[in-house]
Design a protein around this motif. Structure first.
Motif, PDB file in Angstrom:
ATOM      1  N   GLU A   1      66.427  56.404  23.629  1.00  0.00           N
ATOM      2  CA  GLU A   1      67.123  55.557  24.723  1.00  0.00           C
ATOM      3  C   GLU A   1      66.230  54.673  25.403  1.00  0.00           C
ATOM      4  OE1 GLU A   1      70.241  56.427  28.467  1.00  0.00           O
ATOM      5  OE2 GLU A   1      69.512  57.939  27.246  1.00  0.00           O
ATOM      6  N   ARG A   2      65.121  55.180  25.867  1.00  0.00           N
ATOM      7  CA  ARG A   2      64.223  54.332  26.813  1.00  0.00           C
ATOM      8  C   ARG A   2      63.433  53.291  25.926  1.00  0.00           C
ATOM      9  NH1 ARG A   2      63.760  51.386  30.991  1.00  0.00           N
ATOM     10  NH2 ARG A   2      61.654  51.524  32.074  1.00  0.00           N
ATOM     11  N   LEU A   3      63.157  53.534  24.755  1.00  0.00           N
ATOM     12  CA  LEU A   3      62.407  52.712  23.925  1.00  0.00           C
ATOM     13  C   LEU A   3      63.145  51.663  23.605  1.00  0.00           C
ATOM     14  CD1 LEU A   3      60.639  55.210  21.249  1.00  0.00           C
ATOM     15  CD2 LEU A   3      59.676  53.681  23.278  1.00  0.00           C
ATOM     16  N   ARG A   4      64.555  51.728  23.124  1.00  0.00           N
ATOM     17  CA  ARG A   4      65.664  50.728  22.725  1.00  0.00           C
ATOM     18  C   ARG A   4      65.836  49.794  23.828  1.00  0.00           C
ATOM     19  NH1 ARG A   4      68.814  47.678  20.734  1.00  0.00           N
ATOM     20  NH2 ARG A   4      70.125  48.207  19.064  1.00  0.00           N
ATOM     21  N   ALA A   5      65.827  50.382  25.109  1.00  0.00           N
ATOM     22  CA  ALA A   5      66.242  49.533  26.023  1.00  0.00           C
ATOM     23  C   ALA A   5      65.152  48.674  26.501  1.00  0.00           C
ATOM     24  CB  ALA A   5      66.407  50.399  27.428  1.00  0.00           C
ATOM     25  N   LEU A   6      63.729  49.121  26.227  1.00  0.00           N
ATOM     26  CA  LEU A   6      62.575  48.182  26.790  1.00  0.00           C
ATOM     27  C   LEU A   6      62.805  47.156  25.535  1.00  0.00           C
ATOM     28  CD1 LEU A   6      60.254  50.931  27.828  1.00  0.00           C
ATOM     29  CD2 LEU A   6      61.065  49.104  29.246  1.00  0.00           C
ATOM     30  N   ALA A   7      62.654  47.696  24.070  1.00  0.00           N
ATOM     31  CA  ALA A   7      62.747  46.727  22.916  1.00  0.00           C
ATOM     32  C   ALA A   7      63.683  45.436  23.399  1.00  0.00           C
ATOM     33  CB  ALA A   7      62.929  47.328  21.809  1.00  0.00           C
ATOM     34  N   ALA A   8      64.939  45.969  23.902  1.00  0.00           N
ATOM     35  CA  ALA A   8      66.030  44.896  23.966  1.00  0.00           C
ATOM     36  C   ALA A   8      65.628  44.046  25.105  1.00  0.00           C
ATOM     37  CB  ALA A   8      67.251  45.500  24.593  1.00  0.00           C
ATOM     38  N   GLN A   9      65.022  44.588  26.418  1.00  0.00           N
ATOM     39  CA  GLN A   9      64.382  43.655  27.406  1.00  0.00           C
ATOM     40  C   GLN A   9      63.468  42.765  26.971  1.00  0.00           C
ATOM     41  OE1 GLN A   9      62.934  45.996  30.703  1.00  0.00           O
ATOM     42  NE2 GLN A   9      62.202  44.202  31.644  1.00  0.00           N
ATOM     43  N   ALA A  10      62.403  43.261  25.946  1.00  0.00           N
ATOM     44  CA  ALA A  10      61.365  42.267  25.276  1.00  0.00           C
ATOM     45  C   ALA A  10      62.081  41.252  24.428  1.00  0.00           C
ATOM     46  CB  ALA A  10      60.568  43.111  24.597  1.00  0.00           C
ATOM     47  N   GLY A  11      63.314  41.454  23.932  1.00  0.00           N
ATOM     48  CA  GLY A  11      63.870  40.407  22.966  1.00  0.00           C
ATOM     49  C   GLY A  11      64.368  39.537  23.584  1.00  0.00           C
ATOM     50  N   GLU A  12      64.763  39.409  24.881  1.00  0.00           N
ATOM     51  CA  GLU A  12      65.072  38.351  25.789  1.00  0.00           C
ATOM     52  C   GLU A  12      64.062  37.636  26.405  1.00  0.00           C
ATOM     53  OE1 GLU A  12      68.302  37.644  26.311  1.00  0.00           O
ATOM     54  OE2 GLU A  12      68.929  39.406  25.137  1.00  0.00           O
ATOM     55  N   ILE A  13      62.909  38.188  26.440  1.00  0.00           N
ATOM     56  CA  ILE A  13      61.565  37.422  27.028  1.00  0.00           C
ATOM     57  C   ILE A  13      60.621  37.041  26.229  1.00  0.00           C
ATOM     58  CG2 ILE A  13      62.447  37.718  29.445  1.00  0.00           C
ATOM     59  CD1 ILE A  13      60.129  40.396  29.493  1.00  0.00           C
ATOM     60  N   VAL A  14      60.429  37.735  25.127  1.00  0.00           N
ATOM     61  CA  VAL A  14      59.034  37.530  24.400  1.00  0.00           C
ATOM     62  C   VAL A  14      59.449  36.988  23.030  1.00  0.00           C
ATOM     63  CG1 VAL A  14      57.334  38.849  22.894  1.00  0.00           C
ATOM     64  CG2 VAL A  14      58.055  39.624  25.364  1.00  0.00           C
ATOM     65  N   PRO A  15      58.920  35.805  22.669  1.00  0.00           N
ATOM     66  CA  PRO A  15      59.275  35.091  21.452  1.00  0.00           C
ATOM     67  C   PRO A  15      58.776  35.947  20.260  1.00  0.00           C
ATOM     68  CG  PRO A  15      57.724  33.837  22.548  1.00  0.00           C
ATOM     69  CD  PRO A  15      57.908  35.123  23.533  1.00  0.00           C
ATOM     70  N   VAL A  16      59.199  35.591  19.005  1.00  0.00           N
ATOM     71  CA  VAL A  16      58.564  35.857  17.672  1.00  0.00           C
ATOM     72  C   VAL A  16      58.026  34.718  17.065  1.00  0.00           C
ATOM     73  CG1 VAL A  16      59.122  36.994  15.265  1.00  0.00           C
ATOM     74  CG2 VAL A  16      60.069  38.026  17.343  1.00  0.00           C
ATOM     75  N   GLY A  17      56.802  34.927  16.728  1.00  0.00           N
ATOM     76  CA  GLY A  17      56.311  33.840  15.975  1.00  0.00           C
ATOM     77  C   GLY A  17      54.612  34.007  15.812  1.00  0.00           C
ATOM     78  N   ARG A  18      54.008  33.074  15.425  1.00  0.00           N
ATOM     79  CA  ARG A  18      52.655  33.147  15.189  1.00  0.00           C
ATOM     80  C   ARG A  18      51.897  33.494  16.664  1.00  0.00           C
ATOM     81  NH1 ARG A  18      52.483  34.330  10.475  1.00  0.00           N
ATOM     82  NH2 ARG A  18      52.857  32.461   8.789  1.00  0.00           N
ATOM     83  N   GLY A  19      50.972  34.160  16.486  1.00  0.00           N
ATOM     84  CA  GLY A  19      50.401  34.706  17.471  1.00  0.00           C
ATOM     85  C   GLY A  19      50.600  36.288  17.879  1.00  0.00           C
ATOM     86  N   GLY A  20      51.873  36.306  18.178  1.00  0.00           N
ATOM     87  CA  GLY A  20      52.254  37.996  18.325  1.00  0.00           C
ATOM     88  C   GLY A  20      52.729  38.317  16.943  1.00  0.00           C
ATOM     89  N   GLU A  21      53.426  37.690  16.148  1.00  0.00           N
ATOM     90  CA  GLU A  21      53.724  37.628  14.754  1.00  0.00           C
ATOM     91  C   GLU A  21      54.875  38.568  14.835  1.00  0.00           C
ATOM     92  OE1 GLU A  21      52.310  37.197  11.243  1.00  0.00           O
ATOM     93  OE2 GLU A  21      51.827  35.351  12.666  1.00  0.00           O
ATOM     94  N   ARG A  22      55.072  39.800  15.485  1.00  0.00           N
ATOM     95  CA  ARG A  22      56.028  40.768  15.506  1.00  0.00           C
ATOM     96  C   ARG A  22      56.376  41.290  17.044  1.00  0.00           C
ATOM     97  NH1 ARG A  22      55.927  39.074  11.009  1.00  0.00           N
ATOM     98  NH2 ARG A  22      55.889  40.116   8.998  1.00  0.00           N
ATOM     99  N   ARG A  23      57.593  41.519  17.148  1.00  0.00           N
ATOM    100  CA  ARG A  23      58.023  42.212  18.401  1.00  0.00           C
ATOM    101  C   ARG A  23      58.031  43.247  18.095  1.00  0.00           C
ATOM    102  NH1 ARG A  23      62.698  39.819  18.777  1.00  0.00           N
ATOM    103  NH2 ARG A  23      62.195  37.979  20.261  1.00  0.00           N
ATOM    104  N   ALA A  24      56.809  44.040  17.822  1.00  0.00           N
ATOM    105  CA  ALA A  24      56.612  45.315  17.813  1.00  0.00           C
ATOM    106  C   ALA A  24      56.038  46.072  18.988  1.00  0.00           C
ATOM    107  CB  ALA A  24      55.885  45.514  16.487  1.00  0.00           C
ATOM    108  N   ILE A  25      56.367  47.255  19.434  1.00  0.00           N
ATOM    109  CA  ILE A  25      55.907  47.776  20.533  1.00  0.00           C
ATOM    110  C   ILE A  25      55.647  49.189  20.201  1.00  0.00           C
ATOM    111  CG2 ILE A  25      56.434  48.686  22.789  1.00  0.00           C
ATOM    112  CD1 ILE A  25      59.081  46.555  22.592  1.00  0.00           C
ATOM    113  N   ALA A  26      54.180  49.321  20.116  1.00  0.00           N
ATOM    114  CA  ALA A  26      53.564  50.491  19.502  1.00  0.00           C
ATOM    115  C   ALA A  26      53.561  51.953  20.664  1.00  0.00           C
ATOM    116  CB  ALA A  26      52.128  50.220  19.278  1.00  0.00           C
ATOM    117  N   LEU A  27      53.641  53.118  19.933  1.00  0.00           N
ATOM    118  CA  LEU A  27      53.361  54.274  20.582  1.00  0.00           C
ATOM    119  C   LEU A  27      52.023  54.553  20.889  1.00  0.00           C
ATOM    120  CD1 LEU A  27      56.060  56.473  18.745  1.00  0.00           C
ATOM    121  CD2 LEU A  27      56.314  54.837  20.307  1.00  0.00           C
ATOM    122  N   ALA A  28      51.648  54.708  22.193  1.00  0.00           N
ATOM    123  CA  ALA A  28      50.314  55.222  22.590  1.00  0.00           C
ATOM    124  C   ALA A  28      50.123  56.529  23.176  1.00  0.00           C
ATOM    125  CB  ALA A  28      49.962  54.252  23.667  1.00  0.00           C
ATOM    126  N   ASN A  29      49.440  57.206  22.357  1.00  0.00           N
ATOM    127  CA  ASN A  29      49.266  58.777  22.591  1.00  0.00           C
ATOM    128  C   ASN A  29      48.670  58.801  23.937  1.00  0.00           C
ATOM    129  OD1 ASN A  29      47.729  61.332  22.419  1.00  0.00           O
ATOM    130  ND2 ASN A  29      49.189  61.432  20.848  1.00  0.00           N
TER     131      ASN A  29
END
Length: 390
Positions: free
Chosen positions: A71-99
């Protein structure tokens, strides 16, 4: 002059040795101190000071058990979708799990990467390729097509989509709704072993690749149970599965049939109330990817698995249902979408509390991926079930 150089060398050396008084260590004397300073100067480390860390009695993973709430991951990803573009440089709007014990690196375990990826309506993730082996797993939604080698492949809830390394791939969202899924890769393994390569592809995919077929070309050729195309000669498919999508309807049916057989008194489950399937390469019968194993587990309501310890690490996502998960000394209640890590040689067990109100199957369904193929290839695989090691 010689003394000054030696002093500077020792000061700048990353090797630091301390003589300690212990039963398994040499007697602390001025001669030993002088010896250790010489070791430091020449960048040498004696085994007798390190053997406890380098050769422990059993694996001591740098990763720790941890849980991420969907639930929290999904909400943060949706927030990123509104402000972080997809394209060269970032390549993917992928948010990794950090142990939490891996120093802030974007690694779920020392060998495995897991991330939530999010694509907005009408967006394209540009084409690229890399040596890292990858897959996508969809816990909710549909509408995105991944285009692998110019073959559009639909992504829908419950689908598992492997993609071996060095295949050009892009994604496009053909709908008016955003979509999220999880990515799994062997990025940490290739990063640590210094074996990775990356290459940009085209900035845009063609109109022909924007079609939305019900079945990809890979499925039409390889997606028939027990049937291998004669046109595909042995060894012609490269590393990894040529089948680019393993559909939920087939996985679901296989799991349901195992539990039904158990109820009828026949063999088929891995334990009481515990059905499981492994995604395999239809060309070879091996794991779908050279470095990653993927499985789906179904635990019937009220069933509990016995604690198991394995070398190598795993990441799980709750596909459906609810239950209680224990990893090492951590115990969590989990629900749909939640992700958690099982580090190497940590005992893992699960109890299903799922039912008709929170699960389509009435059971707890768990997607799992692990680094088991690496450990098996190196003959370092070991499993302990209730005190019995194999």
């Amino acid at each position: 002059m010689t003394s000054s150089i030696a002093s500077d060398t020792v000061t700048g050396s990353p090797v630091r040795l301390q003589a300690v008084s212990a039963a398994d260590q040499p007697e602390v004397t001025p001669a030993l101190e002088e010896l250790y300073r010489g070791f430091e100067q020449e960048l040498l480390v004696p085994l007798w000071t390190e053997i406890g860390d380098l050769m422990p009695a059993h694996p001591r993973s740098r990763a720790v058990p941890h849980l991420w709430r969907w639930e929290r991951l999904r909400a943060l990803a949706a927030q990123a979708g509104e402000i972080v573009p997809v394209g060269r440089g970032g390549e993917r709007r992928a948010i990794a799990l950090a142990n939490p014990s891996l120093g802030g690196r974007p690694f779920a375990t020392p060998t495995l990467w897991a991330a939530i990826q999010y694509l907005m309506p009408g967006e394209d993730a540009p084409e690229h390729r890399h040596t890292q082996h990858a897959f996508r797993f969809v816990v909710e939604g549909e509408g995105v097509w991944t285009v692998v080698g110019r073959d559009p492949v639909a992504m829908r809830r419950g689908d598992f989509l492997p993609q071996a390394g060095w295949n050009m791939h892009a994604h496009h969202n053909a709908t008016a709704e955003p979509m999220a899924w999880i990515d799994g890769l062997d990025i940490p393994f290739q990063y640590t072993s210094e074996a990775q390569f990356f290459e940009f592809g085209r900035d845009e995919i063609s109109d022909a690749e924007r079609i939305t077929p019900e079945r990809s070309r890979a499925e039409r050729l390889w997606g028939h149970p027990g049937l291998r195309p004669v046109s595909a000669a042995p060894g012609s498919t490269g590393p990894g599965s040529p089948l680019l999508a393993y559909r939920w309807e087939h996985t679901d049916r296989a799991l349901a049939d195992q539990l039904a057989l158990e109820a009828e008194g026949f063999a088929g489950t891995v334990g009481p109330g515990h059905a499981a399937v492994r995604f395999s390469d239809p060309a070879t019968g091996a794991d779908v990817l050279p470095t990653v194993r993927a499985e789906m587990h179904r635990v019937a309501r009220g069933a509990e698995t016995v604690p198991v310890k394995e070398t190598g690490s795993s990441v799980y996502q709750v596909f459906d249902g609810s239950g209680t998960v224990t990893v090492g000394e951590k115990t969590w209640s989990v629900t749909r979408g939640d992700l958690f890590v099982v580090p190497s040689w940590q005992p893992f067990s699960v109890r299903s509390e799922a039912g008709a109100t929170d699960s389509d199957s009435g059971a707890l369904d768990l997607f799992r991926f692990s680094d088991s193929p690496i450990f098996e290839a190196l003959r370092l695989d070991r499993t302990e079930v209730e005190g019995t090691t194999r």
